[in-house]
Design a protein around this motif. Sequence first.
Motif, PDB file in Angstrom:
ATOM      1  N   GLY A 170      -6.531 -18.300  11.929  1.00  0.00           N
ATOM      2  CA  GLY A 170      -6.804 -18.710  13.292  1.00  0.00           C
ATOM      3  C   GLY A 170      -8.022 -19.564  13.494  1.00  0.00           C
ATOM      4  N   ASP A 171      -8.851 -19.816  12.421  1.00  0.00           N
ATOM      5  CA  ASP A 171     -10.021 -20.698  12.543  1.00  0.00           C
ATOM      6  C   ASP A 171     -10.919 -20.246  13.699  1.00  0.00           C
ATOM      7  OD1 ASP A 171      -9.043 -22.363  10.430  1.00  0.00           O
ATOM      8  OD2 ASP A 171      -7.666 -23.284  11.857  1.00  0.00           O
ATOM      9  N   ILE A 172     -11.281 -18.955  13.678  1.00  0.00           N
ATOM     10  CA  ILE A 172     -11.981 -18.322  14.794  1.00  0.00           C
ATOM     11  C   ILE A 172     -13.472 -18.182  14.485  1.00  0.00           C
ATOM     12  CG2 ILE A 172     -12.126 -16.234  16.214  1.00  0.00           C
ATOM     13  CD1 ILE A 172      -9.133 -15.760  15.449  1.00  0.00           C
ATOM     14  N   PRO A 173     -14.355 -18.677  15.337  1.00  0.00           N
ATOM     15  CA  PRO A 173     -15.789 -18.443  15.159  1.00  0.00           C
ATOM     16  C   PRO A 173     -16.091 -16.944  15.151  1.00  0.00           C
ATOM     17  CG  PRO A 173     -15.392 -20.153  16.769  1.00  0.00           C
ATOM     18  CD  PRO A 173     -14.058 -19.535  16.493  1.00  0.00           C
ATOM     19  N   ASN A 174     -17.169 -16.564  14.482  1.00  0.00           N
ATOM     20  CA  ASN A 174     -17.415 -15.147  14.248  1.00  0.00           C
ATOM     21  C   ASN A 174     -18.896 -14.792  14.357  1.00  0.00           C
ATOM     22  OD1 ASN A 174     -18.573 -15.946  11.679  1.00  0.00           O
ATOM     23  ND2 ASN A 174     -16.476 -16.184  10.944  1.00  0.00           N
ATOM     24  N   ALA A 175     -19.203 -13.518  14.156  1.00  0.00           N
ATOM     25  CA  ALA A 175     -20.573 -13.023  14.308  1.00  0.00           C
ATOM     26  C   ALA A 175     -21.512 -13.643  13.283  1.00  0.00           C
ATOM     27  CB  ALA A 175     -20.589 -11.502  14.203  1.00  0.00           C
ATOM     28  N   MET A 176     -21.020 -13.933  12.084  1.00  0.00           N
ATOM     29  CA  MET A 176     -21.873 -14.569  11.079  1.00  0.00           C
ATOM     30  C   MET A 176     -22.282 -15.964  11.543  1.00  0.00           C
ATOM     31  SD  MET A 176     -21.134 -15.122   7.004  1.00  0.00           S
ATOM     32  CE  MET A 176     -19.689 -16.168   7.267  1.00  0.00           C
ATOM     33  N   MET A 177     -21.373 -16.694  12.153  1.00  0.00           N
ATOM     34  CA  MET A 177     -21.705 -17.997  12.698  1.00  0.00           C
ATOM     35  C   MET A 177     -22.713 -17.869  13.834  1.00  0.00           C
ATOM     36  SD  MET A 177     -17.883 -19.724  12.598  1.00  0.00           S
ATOM     37  CE  MET A 177     -18.344 -21.110  13.612  1.00  0.00           C
ATOM     38  N   ALA A 178     -22.572 -16.850  14.661  1.00  0.00           N
ATOM     39  CA  ALA A 178     -23.518 -16.623  15.749  1.00  0.00           C
ATOM     40  C   ALA A 178     -24.925 -16.404  15.196  1.00  0.00           C
ATOM     41  CB  ALA A 178     -23.079 -15.427  16.586  1.00  0.00           C
ATOM     42  N   GLU A 179     -25.030 -15.634  14.122  1.00  0.00           N
ATOM     43  CA  GLU A 179     -26.341 -15.399  13.502  1.00  0.00           C
ATOM     44  C   GLU A 179     -26.924 -16.701  12.961  1.00  0.00           C
ATOM     45  OE1 GLU A 179     -28.355 -12.791   9.850  1.00  0.00           O
ATOM     46  OE2 GLU A 179     -26.185 -12.698  10.213  1.00  0.00           O
ATOM     47  N   TYR A 180     -26.092 -17.502  12.315  1.00  0.00           N
ATOM     48  CA  TYR A 180     -26.529 -18.774  11.736  1.00  0.00           C
ATOM     49  C   TYR A 180     -27.116 -19.702  12.800  1.00  0.00           C
ATOM     50  CZ  TYR A 180     -25.637 -23.565   9.942  1.00  0.00           C
ATOM     51  OH  TYR A 180     -25.719 -24.889   9.589  1.00  0.00           O
ATOM     52  N   TYR A 218      -9.512 -30.230   7.717  1.00  0.00           N
ATOM     53  CA  TYR A 218     -10.143 -29.501   6.619  1.00  0.00           C
ATOM     54  C   TYR A 218      -9.944 -28.004   6.844  1.00  0.00           C
ATOM     55  CZ  TYR A 218     -12.659 -33.974   6.317  1.00  0.00           C
ATOM     56  OH  TYR A 218     -12.979 -35.303   6.233  1.00  0.00           O
ATOM     57  N   SER A 219      -9.908 -27.253   5.769  1.00  0.00           N
ATOM     58  CA  SER A 219      -9.742 -25.808   5.879  1.00  0.00           C
ATOM     59  C   SER A 219     -10.960 -25.143   6.493  1.00  0.00           C
ATOM     60  CB  SER A 219      -9.484 -25.201   4.495  1.00  0.00           C
ATOM     61  OG  SER A 219      -8.215 -25.574   4.012  1.00  0.00           O
ATOM     62  N   PHE A 220     -10.693 -24.103   7.266  1.00  0.00           N
ATOM     63  CA  PHE A 220     -11.710 -23.174   7.789  1.00  0.00           C
ATOM     64  C   PHE A 220     -12.636 -23.786   8.840  1.00  0.00           C
ATOM     65  CE2 PHE A 220     -11.719 -20.661   3.495  1.00  0.00           C
ATOM     66  CZ  PHE A 220     -10.388 -20.340   3.689  1.00  0.00           C
ATOM     67  N   THR A 221     -12.334 -24.992   9.324  1.00  0.00           N
ATOM     68  CA  THR A 221     -13.137 -25.527  10.429  1.00  0.00           C
ATOM     69  C   THR A 221     -12.679 -24.857  11.723  1.00  0.00           C
ATOM     70  OG1 THR A 221     -11.600 -27.397  10.621  1.00  0.00           O
ATOM     71  CG2 THR A 221     -13.617 -27.738   9.320  1.00  0.00           C
ATOM     72  N   PRO A 222     -13.590 -24.563  12.648  1.00  0.00           N
ATOM     73  CA  PRO A 222     -13.218 -23.795  13.840  1.00  0.00           C
ATOM     74  C   PRO A 222     -12.494 -24.637  14.884  1.00  0.00           C
ATOM     75  CG  PRO A 222     -15.528 -24.386  13.931  1.00  0.00           C
ATOM     76  CD  PRO A 222     -15.030 -24.840  12.579  1.00  0.00           C
ATOM     77  N   GLY A 223     -11.754 -23.954  15.748  1.00  0.00           N
ATOM     78  CA  GLY A 223     -11.069 -24.615  16.852  1.00  0.00           C
ATOM     79  C   GLY A 223     -11.623 -24.176  18.190  1.00  0.00           C
ATOM     80  N   ILE A 224     -11.125 -24.835  19.251  1.00  0.00           N
ATOM     81  CA  ILE A 224     -11.528 -24.502  20.622  1.00  0.00           C
ATOM     82  C   ILE A 224     -10.301 -24.613  21.531  1.00  0.00           C
ATOM     83  CG2 ILE A 224     -12.283 -26.880  21.127  1.00  0.00           C
ATOM     84  CD1 ILE A 224     -13.922 -23.603  22.448  1.00  0.00           C
ATOM     85  N   TYR A 225      -9.126 -24.248  20.995  1.00  0.00           N
ATOM     86  CA  TYR A 225      -7.899 -24.461  21.769  1.00  0.00           C
ATOM     87  C   TYR A 225      -7.133 -23.182  22.076  1.00  0.00           C
ATOM     88  CZ  TYR A 225      -6.034 -24.567  16.965  1.00  0.00           C
ATOM     89  OH  TYR A 225      -5.735 -24.285  15.656  1.00  0.00           O
ATOM     90  N   ASP A 226      -7.641 -22.005  21.658  1.00  0.00           N
ATOM     91  CA  ASP A 226      -6.957 -20.788  22.080  1.00  0.00           C
ATOM     92  C   ASP A 226      -7.981 -19.721  22.473  1.00  0.00           C
ATOM     93  OD1 ASP A 226      -7.777 -19.290  19.811  1.00  0.00           O
ATOM     94  OD2 ASP A 226      -5.940 -19.703  18.722  1.00  0.00           O
ATOM     95  N   VAL A 227      -7.493 -18.632  23.061  1.00  0.00           N
ATOM     96  CA  VAL A 227      -8.394 -17.648  23.661  1.00  0.00           C
ATOM     97  C   VAL A 227      -9.259 -16.949  22.614  1.00  0.00           C
ATOM     98  CG1 VAL A 227      -6.987 -17.282  25.713  1.00  0.00           C
ATOM     99  CG2 VAL A 227      -6.519 -15.936  23.666  1.00  0.00           C
ATOM    100  N   ALA A 228      -8.704 -16.712  21.423  1.00  0.00           N
ATOM    101  CA  ALA A 228      -9.498 -16.056  20.384  1.00  0.00           C
ATOM    102  C   ALA A 228     -10.655 -16.942  19.938  1.00  0.00           C
ATOM    103  CB  ALA A 228      -8.604 -15.694  19.197  1.00  0.00           C
ATOM    104  N   GLN A 229     -10.408 -18.245  19.842  1.00  0.00           N
ATOM    105  CA  GLN A 229     -11.481 -19.171  19.459  1.00  0.00           C
ATOM    106  C   GLN A 229     -12.549 -19.243  20.547  1.00  0.00           C
ATOM    107  OE1 GLN A 229      -9.048 -22.602  18.834  1.00  0.00           O
ATOM    108  NE2 GLN A 229      -8.428 -22.006  16.768  1.00  0.00           N
TER     109      GLN A 229
END
Length: 377
Positions: free
Chosen positions: A46-56, A80-91
């Motif tokens: 799902g390419d979803i941002p996460n808590a580790m990214m928030a810390e970074y 590219y693989s693993f780049t985040p999205g901004i097009y669904d509710v989870a993202q």
Amino acid sequence: MIFLLLGNLIMSSANTLFDPVRLGNLQLSNRIVMAPMTRARSSQPGDIPNAMMAEYYAQRASAGLIVSEATQISRQGQGYSFTPGIYDVAQVAGWRLVTDAVHAVGGKIFLQLWHVGRVSHGIFQDGGAPVAPSAIQPRGTQVWIVGDDGIGRMVDCPVPRALSVAEIQDVIADFRQGAANAVAAGFDGVEIHGGNGYLVDQFLRTVSNQRDDQYGGAIENRTRFLLELAAAVADEIGADRLGIRLAPYITFKDMADPEIVPAILHAAAGLDRLGIAYIHLSEADWDDAPTIPDQFRHDLSAVFSGSLIVAGRYDSDRAAQILEQGLADLVAFGRPFVANPDLPRRLAKKLPLAGHDGATLFGGERAGYTDYPPASA
């Protein structure tokens, strides 16, 4: 404060890297920008941002402004693989973790909206071809794809297919929705990625845009896509919350075009009429890269009255020089922020800068991402 007139520019005698500055509707604590850098740490599937990214990002929030890593506005926009999205509710919910963490420590953050265009692969397009202004393959261009075995590999980009006029309007609508989603996720604004060989840049250049309709040919047509999507985003969230990244002198991804500078200046004049907050110039950062001529900087300032951010091979001395010359309002730093989460403090106090581990730049976990310490007192 004393101001000196320099051609069409106004230069402040105290226009230093560590001075506060107004950018659109924001008051920033300094003129240091954390540049957008792809790090490929989103959660899967799902390419979803996460808590580790928030810390970074929170670790680096002493920058006057953070511009997030490039974020695809749709599945079609990914390359590219693993780049985040901004097009669904989870993202959107994942990005809210990031913005809350940054704001909790007093930072400001924009989301960079991205569509890669032809710099993609069928794996991201449900087996189809990537889309582009024209069906022209970018020679020598590869994307990073992580296979089922968990190993990332560089893979050639295939021949893309040309977008129809109706599909172009769909992409503009995706940018508009991405901006709305970014605001819903708590971002202070958005930056449209218009450089480095991706979709917006592909429309601007004759080498990648050979259309014979209203989106190709003359400069007015090649800049139409950028100006229409900028107008749509400005209408959605406000022009004072919008920036554009442009890269006139970067030619990798098979993008060398002798007509790009007039196109950029024409687009900049249109962006000025929209009243956007800033233009972000992406300058090449390798050793033998072309240098942006001062004449171009003056020409740009003559047609664009908003703020100018520059990025590429800047250290504190070179940053101070371009600010003092009145050729920029803010300076973005990329790679130095990787291993120096407290970069503004290190620059201000002239502390040594740590080097980063290149093997951990893309993908992985905390190592080479959130485990770089601040400088000791």
